[in-house]
Design an enzyme around this catalytic site. Structure first.
Site, PDB file in Angstrom:
ATOM      1  N   VAL A   1      97.741  41.764   0.901  1.00  0.00           N
ATOM      2  CA  VAL A   1      97.497  40.949  -0.303  1.00  0.00           C
ATOM      3  C   VAL A   1      98.253  39.622  -0.279  1.00  0.00           C
ATOM      4  CG1 VAL A   1      96.947  42.935  -1.771  1.00  0.00           C
ATOM      5  CG2 VAL A   1      99.297  42.077  -1.708  1.00  0.00           C
TER       6      VAL A   1
ATOM      7  N   SER B   1     102.785  48.292 -15.613  1.00  0.00           N
ATOM      8  CA  SER B   1     103.820  49.337 -15.711  1.00  0.00           C
ATOM      9  C   SER B   1     104.368  49.278 -17.144  1.00  0.00           C
ATOM     10  CB  SER B   1     104.963  49.024 -14.733  1.00  0.00           C
ATOM     11  OG  SER B   1     106.149  49.691 -15.116  1.00  0.00           O
TER      12      SER B   1
ATOM     13  N   TYR C   1     110.754  43.232 -10.760  1.00  0.00           N
ATOM     14  CA  TYR C   1     109.566  44.099 -10.838  1.00  0.00           C
ATOM     15  C   TYR C   1     108.981  44.025 -12.257  1.00  0.00           C
ATOM     16  CZ  TYR C   1     106.819  48.443 -10.812  1.00  0.00           C
ATOM     17  OH  TYR C   1     105.808  49.371 -10.907  1.00  0.00           O
TER      18      TYR C   1
ATOM     19  N   ALA D   1     109.307  41.699 -14.451  1.00  0.00           N
ATOM     20  CA  ALA D   1     108.729  40.370 -14.703  1.00  0.00           C
ATOM     21  C   ALA D   1     107.332  40.258 -14.104  1.00  0.00           C
ATOM     22  CB  ALA D   1     109.644  39.288 -14.117  1.00  0.00           C
TER      23      ALA D   1
ATOM     24  N   LYS E   1     105.266  42.663 -13.693  1.00  0.00           N
ATOM     25  CA  LYS E   1     104.341  43.512 -14.454  1.00  0.00           C
ATOM     26  C   LYS E   1     104.018  42.886 -15.820  1.00  0.00           C
ATOM     27  CE  LYS E   1     103.768  46.617 -11.296  1.00  0.00           C
ATOM     28  NZ  LYS E   1     102.461  46.710 -10.607  1.00  0.00           N
TER      29      LYS E   1
ATOM     30  N   ILE F   1     105.192  58.069 -12.279  1.00  0.00           N
ATOM     31  CA  ILE F   1     104.107  58.803 -11.621  1.00  0.00           C
ATOM     32  C   ILE F   1     104.630  59.254 -10.248  1.00  0.00           C
ATOM     33  CG2 ILE F   1     101.708  58.706 -10.787  1.00  0.00           C
ATOM     34  CD1 ILE F   1     101.896  58.223 -13.837  1.00  0.00           C
TER      35      ILE F   1
HETATM   36  P1  NAP Z   1     102.664  53.602  -3.435  1.00  0.00           P
HETATM   37  O1  NAP Z   1     102.259  55.016  -3.228  1.00  0.00           O
HETATM   38  O2  NAP Z   1     103.930  53.114  -2.826  1.00  0.00           O
HETATM   39  O3  NAP Z   1     101.448  52.640  -2.994  1.00  0.00           O
HETATM   40  C1  NAP Z   1     101.582  51.255  -2.904  1.00  0.00           C
HETATM   41  C2  NAP Z   1     100.328  50.676  -2.293  1.00  0.00           C
HETATM   42  O4  NAP Z   1     100.507  49.246  -2.169  1.00  0.00           O
HETATM   43  C3  NAP Z   1     100.021  51.198  -0.878  1.00  0.00           C
HETATM   44  O5  NAP Z   1      98.639  51.374  -0.705  1.00  0.00           O
HETATM   45  C4  NAP Z   1     100.500  50.046   0.016  1.00  0.00           C
HETATM   46  O6  NAP Z   1      99.820  49.983   1.268  1.00  0.00           O
HETATM   47  C5  NAP Z   1     100.103  48.866  -0.857  1.00  0.00           C
HETATM   48  N1  NAP Z   1     100.762  47.632  -0.430  1.00  0.00           N
HETATM   49  C6  NAP Z   1     102.081  47.320  -0.434  1.00  0.00           C
HETATM   50  N2  NAP Z   1     102.267  46.080   0.069  1.00  0.00           N
HETATM   51  C7  NAP Z   1     101.028  45.595   0.380  1.00  0.00           C
HETATM   52  C8  NAP Z   1     100.550  44.385   0.922  1.00  0.00           C
HETATM   53  N3  NAP Z   1     101.377  43.366   1.260  1.00  0.00           N
HETATM   54  N4  NAP Z   1      99.215  44.235   1.093  1.00  0.00           N
HETATM   55  C9  NAP Z   1      98.361  45.237   0.775  1.00  0.00           C
HETATM   56  N5  NAP Z   1      98.749  46.408   0.256  1.00  0.00           N
HETATM   57  C10 NAP Z   1     100.071  46.585   0.066  1.00  0.00           C
HETATM   58  O7  NAP Z   1     102.824  53.294  -4.986  1.00  0.00           O
HETATM   59  P2  NAP Z   1     101.971  53.764  -6.255  1.00  0.00           P
HETATM   60  O8  NAP Z   1     102.870  54.564  -7.113  1.00  0.00           O
HETATM   61  O9  NAP Z   1     100.652  54.322  -5.851  1.00  0.00           O
HETATM   62  O10 NAP Z   1     101.805  52.347  -6.978  1.00  0.00           O
HETATM   63  C11 NAP Z   1     100.534  51.750  -7.227  1.00  0.00           C
HETATM   64  C12 NAP Z   1     100.687  50.719  -8.348  1.00  0.00           C
HETATM   65  O11 NAP Z   1     101.108  51.408  -9.542  1.00  0.00           O
HETATM   66  C13 NAP Z   1     101.744  49.640  -8.084  1.00  0.00           C
HETATM   67  O12 NAP Z   1     101.290  48.414  -8.603  1.00  0.00           O
HETATM   68  C14 NAP Z   1     102.935  50.121  -8.909  1.00  0.00           C
HETATM   69  O13 NAP Z   1     103.776  49.048  -9.287  1.00  0.00           O
HETATM   70  C15 NAP Z   1     102.227  50.743 -10.097  1.00  0.00           C
HETATM   71  N6  NAP Z   1     103.065  51.683 -10.847  1.00  0.00           N
HETATM   72  C16 NAP Z   1     103.520  52.820 -10.248  1.00  0.00           C
HETATM   73  C17 NAP Z   1     104.338  53.675 -10.989  1.00  0.00           C
HETATM   74  C18 NAP Z   1     104.885  54.950 -10.407  1.00  0.00           C
HETATM   75  O14 NAP Z   1     105.729  55.574 -11.093  1.00  0.00           O
HETATM   76  N7  NAP Z   1     104.468  55.382  -9.228  1.00  0.00           N
HETATM   77  C19 NAP Z   1     104.679  53.349 -12.316  1.00  0.00           C
HETATM   78  C20 NAP Z   1     104.194  52.179 -12.865  1.00  0.00           C
HETATM   79  C21 NAP Z   1     103.378  51.351 -12.120  1.00  0.00           C
HETATM   80  P3  NAP Z   1     100.445  50.693   2.597  1.00  0.00           P
HETATM   81  O15 NAP Z   1     101.123  51.945   2.143  1.00  0.00           O
HETATM   82  O16 NAP Z   1      99.243  50.946   3.471  1.00  0.00           O
HETATM   83  O17 NAP Z   1     101.390  49.705   3.198  1.00  0.00           O
END
Ligand code: NAP
Length: 243
Positions: A58, A137, A150, A152, A154, A183
């Site tokens: 991205v 988030s 982070y 900021a 969001k 999550i």
């Molecule tokens: P995750 O399992 O760590 O997944 C993150 C994803 O982002 C992976 O697919 C990763 O790809 C991709 N990514 C990271 N850097 C990238 C880049 N430069 N280009 C393209 N893709 C990239 O985290 P998740 O929990 O599923 O998080 C998904 C979203 O939910 C995020 O925006 C996070 O901030 C938000 N969120 C999560 C939580 C939580 O508690 N988990 C809470 C609030 C919000 P690769 O793994 O292939 O590198």
């Protein structure tokens, strides 16, 4: 016509669950990954539908342009572009944070979302139908100590979502976001068992969130049932405002 969703960040915990949720409903899936491969998603999807995958960074505008061009050329109709990418780094006071980490979080979480949205708008505006869904988030609304950068990014995702909802309405494209609390994914693996207990205690629904809790809301936002919803940031946190 069979519907297609374009899920960016399908190698992550939430992105993976989003693909599975749509696959069960027979949508074609276009999925991207970056450093990690898709986690047996392809064999899961085979049971229900087709999955096409691309590697996408991205932060690389040329990469985004060429992947979008291929995706929209091969799929006549994309129902929703869903950005599930994002990073968070170990908690630190802002005063101790490095320039490198600050830039990295902003580049991936915010600039990435802006680039993806701009590219999605180019194509969805021609379709005159569809939606963009971002992941914010609870920190985007309430802030999070030791996660200032982070948080900021969001907060900015919320403003981006609301602004683009206004820009995209005239071509019948909706823009919404979900704002998860804790999550259970790779992103939250670093929390200790004691920290998880504290999170549950701070969550009125008294449990940790799972990726499919978020995926189900995303599926609703992409569906016809949400056809009069745009510019919304829907919290999916069991009632928690911090973790
Ligand atoms: P995750 O399992 O760590 O997944 C993150 C994803 O982002 C992976 O697919 C990763 O790809 C991709 N990514 C990271 N850097 C990238 C880049 N430069 N280009 C393209 N893709 C990239 O985290 P998740 O929990 O599923 O998080 C998904 C979203 O939910 C995020 O925006 C996070 O901030 C938000 N969120 C999560 C939580 C939580 O508690 N988990 C809470 C609030 C919000 P690769 O793994 O292939 O590198």
């Amino acid at each position: 016509m069979k519907k297609t969703v374009f899920v960016i960040g399908a190698s992550g915990g939430i992105g993976d669950a989003v693909c599975r949720e749509f696959a069960k409903e027979n949508y074609n899936i276009v999925a991207t990954y970056f450093n990690n491969e898709l986690n047996n998603l392809e064999s899961y999807c085979k049971e229900f539908t087709t999955l096409t995958k691309f590697k996408l960074d991205v932060c690389d505008m040329q990469n985004i342009k060429s992947v979008f061009e291929k995706v929209f050329k091969d799929n006549l109709y994309i129902e929703s572009v869903i950005n599930c990418t994002g990073i968070s780094l170990p908690e630190k006071l802002l005063i101790d944070e490095t320039n490198e980490n600050i830039d990295k979080i902003i580049d991936i979480n915010l600039k990435g979302a802006i680039y993806l949205s701009r590219e999605a708008m180019k194509y969805l505006s021609k379709q005159k139908h569809g939606s963009i869904i971002n992941i914010s988030s609870i920190y985007g609304k309430y802030g999070g100590s030791c996660e200032a950068v982070y948080s900021a990014t969001k907060g900015a995702i919320n403003a981006l979502t609301k602004s683009l909802a206004q820009e995209c309405a005239s071509f019948n494209v909706r823009v919404n976001a979900v704002a998860p609390g804790y999550i259970a994914t790779n992103m939250t693996k670093r929390y200790s068992e004691n920290e998880k207990k504290d999170i549950i205690a701070a969550t009125p629904l008294n449990r940790l969130g799972q990726p499919d809790d978020v995926a189900k809301v995303i599926k609703f936002l992409a569906s016809e049932s949400a056809s009069f919803i745009t510019g919304e940031v829907i919290q999916v946190s069991g009632g928690a405002d911090k973790y």
